[in-house]
Design a protein around this motif. Structure first.
Motif, PDB file in Angstrom:
ATOM      1  N   GLU A  86       0.828  -1.201   0.000  1.00  0.00           N
ATOM      2  CA  GLU A  86       0.000   0.000   0.000  1.00  0.00           C
ATOM      3  C   GLU A  86       0.868   1.259   0.000  1.00  0.00           C
ATOM      4  OE1 GLU A  86      -3.249   2.455  -0.202  1.00  0.00           O
ATOM      5  OE2 GLU A  86      -3.083   0.309  -0.608  1.00  0.00           O
ATOM      6  N   ALA A  87       1.969   1.245   0.743  1.00  0.00           N
ATOM      7  CA  ALA A  87       2.888   2.391   0.749  1.00  0.00           C
ATOM      8  C   ALA A  87       3.497   2.588  -0.641  1.00  0.00           C
ATOM      9  CB  ALA A  87       3.990   2.178   1.787  1.00  0.00           C
ATOM     10  N   LEU A 123      -6.337  -1.821   6.254  1.00  0.00           N
ATOM     11  CA  LEU A 123      -5.133  -2.322   6.907  1.00  0.00           C
ATOM     12  C   LEU A 123      -4.935  -1.744   8.295  1.00  0.00           C
ATOM     13  CD1 LEU A 123      -2.692  -2.121   3.871  1.00  0.00           C
ATOM     14  CD2 LEU A 123      -3.942  -4.112   4.699  1.00  0.00           C
ATOM     15  N   GLY A 124      -5.813  -0.868   8.739  1.00  0.00           N
ATOM     16  CA  GLY A 124      -5.616  -0.223  10.028  1.00  0.00           C
ATOM     17  C   GLY A 124      -4.342   0.602  10.026  1.00  0.00           C
ATOM     18  N   LEU A 151      10.555  12.008  -1.500  1.00  0.00           N
ATOM     19  CA  LEU A 151       9.158  11.748  -1.167  1.00  0.00           C
ATOM     20  C   LEU A 151       9.140  10.514  -0.274  1.00  0.00           C
ATOM     21  CD1 LEU A 151       6.223  12.618  -1.793  1.00  0.00           C
ATOM     22  CD2 LEU A 151       6.295  11.049  -3.739  1.00  0.00           C
ATOM     23  N   ARG A 152       8.546  10.643   0.905  1.00  0.00           N
ATOM     24  CA  ARG A 152       8.615   9.566   1.897  1.00  0.00           C
ATOM     25  C   ARG A 152       7.240   9.258   2.470  1.00  0.00           C
ATOM     26  NH1 ARG A 152      11.808  11.125   7.156  1.00  0.00           N
ATOM     27  NH2 ARG A 152       9.908  12.297   7.478  1.00  0.00           N
ATOM     28  N   VAL A 153       6.975   7.952   2.657  1.00  0.00           N
ATOM     29  CA  VAL A 153       5.770   7.483   3.335  1.00  0.00           C
ATOM     30  C   VAL A 153       6.210   6.773   4.599  1.00  0.00           C
ATOM     31  CG1 VAL A 153       3.782   5.940   3.203  1.00  0.00           C
ATOM     32  CG2 VAL A 153       4.493   7.204   1.184  1.00  0.00           C
ATOM     33  N   GLN A 154       5.613   7.131   5.729  1.00  0.00           N
ATOM     34  CA  GLN A 154       5.907   6.476   7.008  1.00  0.00           C
ATOM     35  C   GLN A 154       4.610   6.003   7.644  1.00  0.00           C
ATOM     36  OE1 GLN A 154       8.217   9.397   9.269  1.00  0.00           O
ATOM     37  NE2 GLN A 154       9.966   8.047   9.033  1.00  0.00           N
TER      38      GLN A 154
END
Length: 162
Positions: free
Chosen positions: A52-53, A116-117, A142-145
């Motif tokens: 998903e990320a 996915l909570g 660009l970052r996803v956490q």
């Protein structure tokens, strides 16, 4: 043919004790599987969160790559400029990234993925790269956490060049 006396001798079937022992063995075996199933479910959730990320990064990357040089999303977020891409990467690695919420359009962060909570925050930073005193490109991190299934912070990132 031999006939047994009622209440004496061999007859077909299991005794109550044998049936209870068999059920106890089965229950112990089933209990031993519980940690394995829990570990499998946890790792599966982690893989789904990573996918998903990656999907979020792909969507943002596709949109941002179509934006023009003057678009607010490509505005520099780090006060310094760099003389080359390597220096720009170093500046962005050490920089505090900004939340992308509302920048240059419909970007939103944090993003809630209910299935996915998972609550993912999307952050970015932009550095301008100069050569001979003139801007030649800009580099974006660009970052996803998000919080993983174990409660640890997980990260995926991309480097975009404009």
């Amino acid at each position: 043919m031999r006939r047994g006396t009622p209440g004496k001798g061999p007859e077909g079937g299991f005794t109550l004790i044998e049936a209870m022992v068999a059920m106890a063995v089965f229950a112990i075996g089933a209990l031993m599987l519980v940690p394995t199933v829990a570990t499998w479910m946890e790792s599966n959730t982690g893989r789904m969160q990573q996918a998903e990320a990656a999907r979020l990064l792909n969507a943002y990357e596709a949109d941002i790559s179509l934006r023009q040089w003057g678009d607010p999303v490509w505005g520099t977020t780090v006060g310094a400029t760099a003389n080359n891409e390597s220096q720009a990467r170093n500046l962005l690695q050490g920089a505090v990234l900004q939340d992308i919420n509302g920048v240059g359009g419909n970007y939103s962060s944090p993003r809630q993925i209910n299935d996915l909570g998972m609550t993912a925050s999307i952050n970015y930073g932009v550095v301008q790269v100069n050569q001979g005193g003139s801007p030649v490109n800009r580099l974006m991190r660009l970052r996803v956490q998000w919080q993983g299934p174990n409660g640890d912070t997980l990260t995926q990132q991309r480097w975009l060049r404009h």
